[in-house]
Write an enzyme that holds these catalytic residues in place. Structure first.
Site, PDB file in Angstrom:
ATOM      1  N   THR A 131      38.674  38.525  48.032  1.00  0.00           N
ATOM      2  CA  THR A 131      38.373  39.254  46.794  1.00  0.00           C
ATOM      3  C   THR A 131      37.091  40.079  46.926  1.00  0.00           C
ATOM      4  O   THR A 131      36.204  39.732  47.715  1.00  0.00           O
ATOM      5  CB  THR A 131      38.188  38.226  45.653  1.00  0.00           C
ATOM      6  OG1 THR A 131      37.619  38.876  44.521  1.00  0.00           O
ATOM      7  CG2 THR A 131      37.250  37.085  46.056  1.00  0.00           C
ATOM      8  N   ASP A 132      36.999  41.120  46.110  1.00  0.00           N
ATOM      9  CA  ASP A 132      35.755  41.909  46.089  1.00  0.00           C
ATOM     10  C   ASP A 132      34.625  41.145  45.391  1.00  0.00           C
ATOM     11  O   ASP A 132      33.463  41.551  45.459  1.00  0.00           O
ATOM     12  CB  ASP A 132      35.972  43.278  45.427  1.00  0.00           C
ATOM     13  CG  ASP A 132      36.403  43.186  43.968  1.00  0.00           C
ATOM     14  OD1 ASP A 132      36.677  42.075  43.469  1.00  0.00           O
ATOM     15  OD2 ASP A 132      36.481  44.254  43.314  1.00  0.00           O
ATOM     16  N   GLU A 133      34.965  40.037  44.710  1.00  0.00           N
ATOM     17  CA  GLU A 133      33.927  39.308  43.955  1.00  0.00           C
ATOM     18  C   GLU A 133      32.884  38.683  44.882  1.00  0.00           C
ATOM     19  O   GLU A 133      31.801  38.319  44.435  1.00  0.00           O
ATOM     20  CB  GLU A 133      34.583  38.265  43.041  1.00  0.00           C
ATOM     21  CG  GLU A 133      35.555  38.921  42.081  1.00  0.00           C
ATOM     22  CD  GLU A 133      36.063  38.050  40.941  1.00  0.00           C
ATOM     23  OE1 GLU A 133      35.398  37.082  40.570  1.00  0.00           O
ATOM     24  OE2 GLU A 133      37.147  38.372  40.425  1.00  0.00           O
ATOM     25  N   TYR A 156      33.759  30.410  41.944  1.00  0.00           N
ATOM     26  CA  TYR A 156      34.951  30.980  42.599  1.00  0.00           C
ATOM     27  C   TYR A 156      34.535  31.904  43.744  1.00  0.00           C
ATOM     28  O   TYR A 156      34.975  31.738  44.887  1.00  0.00           O
ATOM     29  CB  TYR A 156      35.817  31.740  41.589  1.00  0.00           C
ATOM     30  CG  TYR A 156      36.828  32.677  42.219  1.00  0.00           C
ATOM     31  CD1 TYR A 156      37.864  32.186  43.015  1.00  0.00           C
ATOM     32  CD2 TYR A 156      36.746  34.066  42.038  1.00  0.00           C
ATOM     33  CE1 TYR A 156      38.784  33.043  43.612  1.00  0.00           C
ATOM     34  CE2 TYR A 156      37.670  34.927  42.623  1.00  0.00           C
ATOM     35  CZ  TYR A 156      38.678  34.422  43.411  1.00  0.00           C
ATOM     36  OH  TYR A 156      39.594  35.270  43.998  1.00  0.00           O
ATOM     37  N   LYS A 160      35.120  31.640  47.837  1.00  0.00           N
ATOM     38  CA  LYS A 160      35.851  32.641  48.636  1.00  0.00           C
ATOM     39  C   LYS A 160      34.927  33.223  49.720  1.00  0.00           C
ATOM     40  O   LYS A 160      35.358  33.457  50.849  1.00  0.00           O
ATOM     41  CB  LYS A 160      36.388  33.770  47.738  1.00  0.00           C
ATOM     42  CG  LYS A 160      37.538  33.371  46.838  1.00  0.00           C
ATOM     43  CD  LYS A 160      38.817  32.961  47.566  1.00  0.00           C
ATOM     44  CE  LYS A 160      39.515  34.097  48.277  1.00  0.00           C
ATOM     45  NZ  LYS A 160      40.854  33.662  48.793  1.00  0.00           N
TER      46      LYS A 160
HETATM   47  P1  NAD Z   1      47.156  32.406  41.959  1.00  0.00           P
HETATM   48  O1  NAD Z   1      46.192  31.434  41.355  1.00  0.00           O
HETATM   49  O2  NAD Z   1      48.121  33.110  41.057  1.00  0.00           O
HETATM   50  O3  NAD Z   1      48.021  31.679  43.090  1.00  0.00           O
HETATM   51  C1  NAD Z   1      47.449  30.772  43.995  1.00  0.00           C
HETATM   52  C2  NAD Z   1      48.571  29.999  44.677  1.00  0.00           C
HETATM   53  O4  NAD Z   1      47.995  29.077  45.610  1.00  0.00           O
HETATM   54  C3  NAD Z   1      49.413  29.161  43.697  1.00  0.00           C
HETATM   55  O5  NAD Z   1      50.778  29.342  43.960  1.00  0.00           O
HETATM   56  C4  NAD Z   1      48.978  27.723  43.975  1.00  0.00           C
HETATM   57  O6  NAD Z   1      50.005  26.778  43.736  1.00  0.00           O
HETATM   58  C5  NAD Z   1      48.618  27.811  45.454  1.00  0.00           C
HETATM   59  N1  NAD Z   1      47.661  26.781  45.839  1.00  0.00           N
HETATM   60  C6  NAD Z   1      46.512  26.427  45.199  1.00  0.00           C
HETATM   61  N2  NAD Z   1      45.912  25.420  45.856  1.00  0.00           N
HETATM   62  C7  NAD Z   1      46.677  25.142  46.954  1.00  0.00           C
HETATM   63  C8  NAD Z   1      46.566  24.229  48.022  1.00  0.00           C
HETATM   64  N3  NAD Z   1      45.533  23.358  48.101  1.00  0.00           N
HETATM   65  N4  NAD Z   1      47.525  24.224  48.981  1.00  0.00           N
HETATM   66  C9  NAD Z   1      48.587  25.082  48.915  1.00  0.00           C
HETATM   67  N5  NAD Z   1      48.747  25.957  47.901  1.00  0.00           N
HETATM   68  C10 NAD Z   1      47.792  25.999  46.931  1.00  0.00           C
HETATM   69  O7  NAD Z   1      46.261  33.444  42.756  1.00  0.00           O
HETATM   70  P2  NAD Z   1      46.507  34.998  43.024  1.00  0.00           P
HETATM   71  O8  NAD Z   1      45.936  35.772  41.898  1.00  0.00           O
HETATM   72  O9  NAD Z   1      47.911  35.217  43.439  1.00  0.00           O
HETATM   73  O10 NAD Z   1      45.536  35.214  44.280  1.00  0.00           O
HETATM   74  C11 NAD Z   1      46.031  34.968  45.605  1.00  0.00           C
HETATM   75  C12 NAD Z   1      44.907  35.211  46.588  1.00  0.00           C
HETATM   76  O11 NAD Z   1      44.406  36.544  46.454  1.00  0.00           O
HETATM   77  C13 NAD Z   1      43.708  34.267  46.387  1.00  0.00           C
HETATM   78  O12 NAD Z   1      43.229  33.901  47.651  1.00  0.00           O
HETATM   79  C14 NAD Z   1      42.703  35.136  45.641  1.00  0.00           C
HETATM   80  O13 NAD Z   1      41.383  34.726  45.936  1.00  0.00           O
HETATM   81  C15 NAD Z   1      43.010  36.510  46.210  1.00  0.00           C
HETATM   82  N6  NAD Z   1      42.728  37.634  45.308  1.00  0.00           N
HETATM   83  C16 NAD Z   1      43.193  37.655  44.025  1.00  0.00           C
HETATM   84  C17 NAD Z   1      42.940  38.757  43.224  1.00  0.00           C
HETATM   85  C18 NAD Z   1      43.477  38.848  41.818  1.00  0.00           C
HETATM   86  O14 NAD Z   1      43.130  39.790  41.086  1.00  0.00           O
HETATM   87  N7  NAD Z   1      44.338  37.947  41.375  1.00  0.00           N
HETATM   88  C19 NAD Z   1      42.188  39.827  43.722  1.00  0.00           C
HETATM   89  C20 NAD Z   1      41.722  39.763  45.049  1.00  0.00           C
HETATM   90  C21 NAD Z   1      41.999  38.671  45.840  1.00  0.00           C
HETATM   91  P1  TYD Z   2      39.880  37.750  34.576  1.00  0.00           P
HETATM   92  O1  TYD Z   2      41.287  38.214  34.371  1.00  0.00           O
HETATM   93  O2  TYD Z   2      39.548  36.321  34.310  1.00  0.00           O
HETATM   94  O3  TYD Z   2      39.453  38.180  36.057  1.00  0.00           O
HETATM   95  P2  TYD Z   2      37.975  38.168  36.792  1.00  0.00           P
HETATM   96  O4  TYD Z   2      37.059  37.291  36.053  1.00  0.00           O
HETATM   97  O5  TYD Z   2      38.330  37.623  38.152  1.00  0.00           O
HETATM   98  O6  TYD Z   2      37.519  39.595  36.839  1.00  0.00           O
HETATM   99  O7  TYD Z   2      38.930  38.615  33.632  1.00  0.00           O
HETATM  100  C1  TYD Z   2      38.868  40.036  33.706  1.00  0.00           C
HETATM  101  C2  TYD Z   2      37.732  40.482  32.807  1.00  0.00           C
HETATM  102  O8  TYD Z   2      38.090  40.180  31.442  1.00  0.00           O
HETATM  103  C3  TYD Z   2      36.432  39.742  33.063  1.00  0.00           C
HETATM  104  O9  TYD Z   2      35.342  40.652  32.874  1.00  0.00           O
HETATM  105  C4  TYD Z   2      36.389  38.665  31.996  1.00  0.00           C
HETATM  106  C5  TYD Z   2      37.120  39.307  30.831  1.00  0.00           C
HETATM  107  N1  TYD Z   2      37.873  38.376  29.963  1.00  0.00           N
HETATM  108  C6  TYD Z   2      37.666  38.398  28.563  1.00  0.00           C
HETATM  109  O10 TYD Z   2      36.868  39.186  28.032  1.00  0.00           O
HETATM  110  N2  TYD Z   2      38.391  37.527  27.802  1.00  0.00           N
HETATM  111  C7  TYD Z   2      39.286  36.634  28.341  1.00  0.00           C
HETATM  112  O11 TYD Z   2      39.915  35.828  27.595  1.00  0.00           O
HETATM  113  C8  TYD Z   2      39.493  36.630  29.765  1.00  0.00           C
HETATM  114  C9  TYD Z   2      40.461  35.673  30.415  1.00  0.00           C
HETATM  115  C10 TYD Z   2      38.759  37.533  30.530  1.00  0.00           C
END
Ligand code: NAD
Ligand code: TYD
Length: 353
Positions: A131-133, A156, A160
């Site tokens: 992630t970019d975070e 988080y 990461k």
């Molecule tokens: P998500 O939470 O929707 O899915 C995570 C998956 O991992 C789930 O299916 C869960 O069951 C599985 N999991 C959790 N713990 C586990 C374990 N111990 N063993 C096996 N499986 C396990 O997450 P996502 O949003 O699909 O993100 C996927 C990846 O991409 C993550 O690594 C996240 O850090 C990265 N990412 C997400 C975003 C975003 O905006 N969602 C952006 C950049 C990077």
């Molecule tokens: P989120 O979807 O939790 O992603 P991230 O924290 O990884 O960026 O949140 C996106 C943005 O929205 C973040 O600035 C937090 C804000 N947010 C709210 O204002 N209210 C909410 O209920 C949630 C879940 C997020």
């Protein structure tokens, strides 16, 4: 060319799109999806491809070294795309230890298993999805580059960041072929309904308050989830070993502006009076340590691998709303019902007031 790819976290939001993408686009590959099926993992998201000949599912934990070893050996895995993680910042504030366990120890367990199984092989690849975070929070006019120093601010992003460091450390120390990408906020179908967009779509539909953290001035850079998967495909196949690629669609939105757009689109789609959904907006106590701004500079990915996003944010948001409205059963089936996010847990009574 035989490719046996282990995708971890393939039942999650991004993972389910990625598994579908690889299964459909590469019929000669074998895709093994390993997922623990936590609250965030749902096989409902993969119904359409569950019987595909080149797909198999293993329920398991990336912290289970013995199981991972068996999966690698039994399937002769020659590529790993690692997405399994605890992924929600709000949950990491409530339970940081789960994030250390899965994101740090789980990743190192996977790296160890890959190293044991692959030994000195160089025709393999460990792809870590991040992630970019990890870069922290930006001021106006700044952008995340691949060279931006790490400065994670939430449990988080700290977990990461740690996993990213371990992947690079294994590459450096044991000469294991690896690659990383760091992506901005994804949106689209199959996202667990506690993240901003699916939560707010669901709340608007049910006339519930929209809890905007702080003043709603935080900025996020939103990317259509299928564009992320296209980027992962390109990087997996064409990226250079040991490189990092930032993925983002140059699509920054202040939270409150995005929420206004969402409310107005929902009013149109639901045939409600213009402005009515905006009336659900409720400003609530801010998330602790809330990063102010994220914004990716994706120049390297564009220049080196020719990646570009496929649609505008307005198009993607429209598709996303349509999908959630048409798939209420999916939302009902995946909601655990037991979880309250950080805000609701700490300040729920004020929201009701
Ligand atoms: P998500 O939470 O929707 O899915 C995570 C998956 O991992 C789930 O299916 C869960 O069951 C599985 N999991 C959790 N713990 C586990 C374990 N111990 N063993 C096996 N499986 C396990 O997450 P996502 O949003 O699909 O993100 C996927 C990846 O991409 C993550 O690594 C996240 O850090 C990265 N990412 C997400 C975003 C975003 O905006 N969602 C952006 C950049 C990077
Ligand atoms: P989120 O979807 O939790 O992603 P991230 O924290 O990884 O960026 O949140 C996106 C943005 O929205 C973040 O600035 C937090 C804000 N947010 C709210 O204002 N209210 C909410 O209920 C949630 C879940 C997020």
């Amino acid at each position: 060319m035989s490719k046996n790819i282990l995708i971890t976290g393939g039942a999650g939001f991004i993972g389910s799109h990625l598994v579908r993408h690889f299964v459909n686009k590469y019929p000669s590959y074998r895709i093994i999806n390993l997922d623990k099926l936590t609250y965030a993992g749902n096989l409902e998201s993969l119904k359409d491809i569950e019987s595909a000949a080149n797909y198999s599912f293993v329920k398991g934990d990336i912290c289970d070294a013995k199981l991972i070893q068996e999966v690698l050996e039994n399937n002769q895995v020659d590529g790993i795309i690692h997405l399994a993680a605890e992924s929600h910042v709000d949950r990491s504030i409530l339970n940081p230890m789960e994030f250390v366990t899965t994101n740090v120890i789980g990743t190192v367990t996977l790296l160890n298993a890959a190293r044991n199984y692959w030994q000195e092989r160089k025709d393999v690849r460990f792809y870590h999805v991040s992630t970019d975070e990890v870069y922290g929070s930006l001021k106006d006019g700044e952008y995340f580059l691949e060279t931006t120093p790490y400065d994670p601010q939430s449990p988080y992003s700290a977990s990461k960041a740690s996993s990213d460091h371990f992947v690079r450390a294994y590459g450096n120390t044991y000469d294991m072929p690896y690659i990383l990408s760091n992506c901005s906020n994804n949106y689209g179908p199959f996202q667990f309904p506690e993240k901003l967009l699916p939560l707010f779509i669901s709340n608007i539909l049910n006339n519930k308050p929209l809890p905007v953290y702080g003043k709603g001035e935080n900025i996020r850079d939103w990317l259509w989830v299928k564009d992320h998967c296209e980027a992962i495909d390109l990087i997996y196949h064409k990226g250079a070993n040991g490189e990092t690629y930032n993925i983002g669609g140059r699509n920054e939105w202040k939270n409150i502006d995005l929420i206004h757009l969402l409310c107005d689109e929902m009013d149109k789609k639901l045939g409600r009076e213009a402005g009515s959904s905006r009336g659900l907006i409720t400003y609530v106590t801010d998330r602790p340590g809330h990063d102010m701004r994220y914004a990716i500079d994706p120049s390297k990915l564009e220049r080196d691998l020719g990646w570009t996003p496929s649609l505008t944010f307005e198009e993607g948001l429209g598709h996303t709303i349509d999908w959630y409205l048409a798939n209420q059963e999916w939302i009902d089936s995946v909601k655990s019902g037991s979880y309250q996010n950080y805000y609701t847990q700490q300040y729920g009574s004020r929201l009701e007031a």
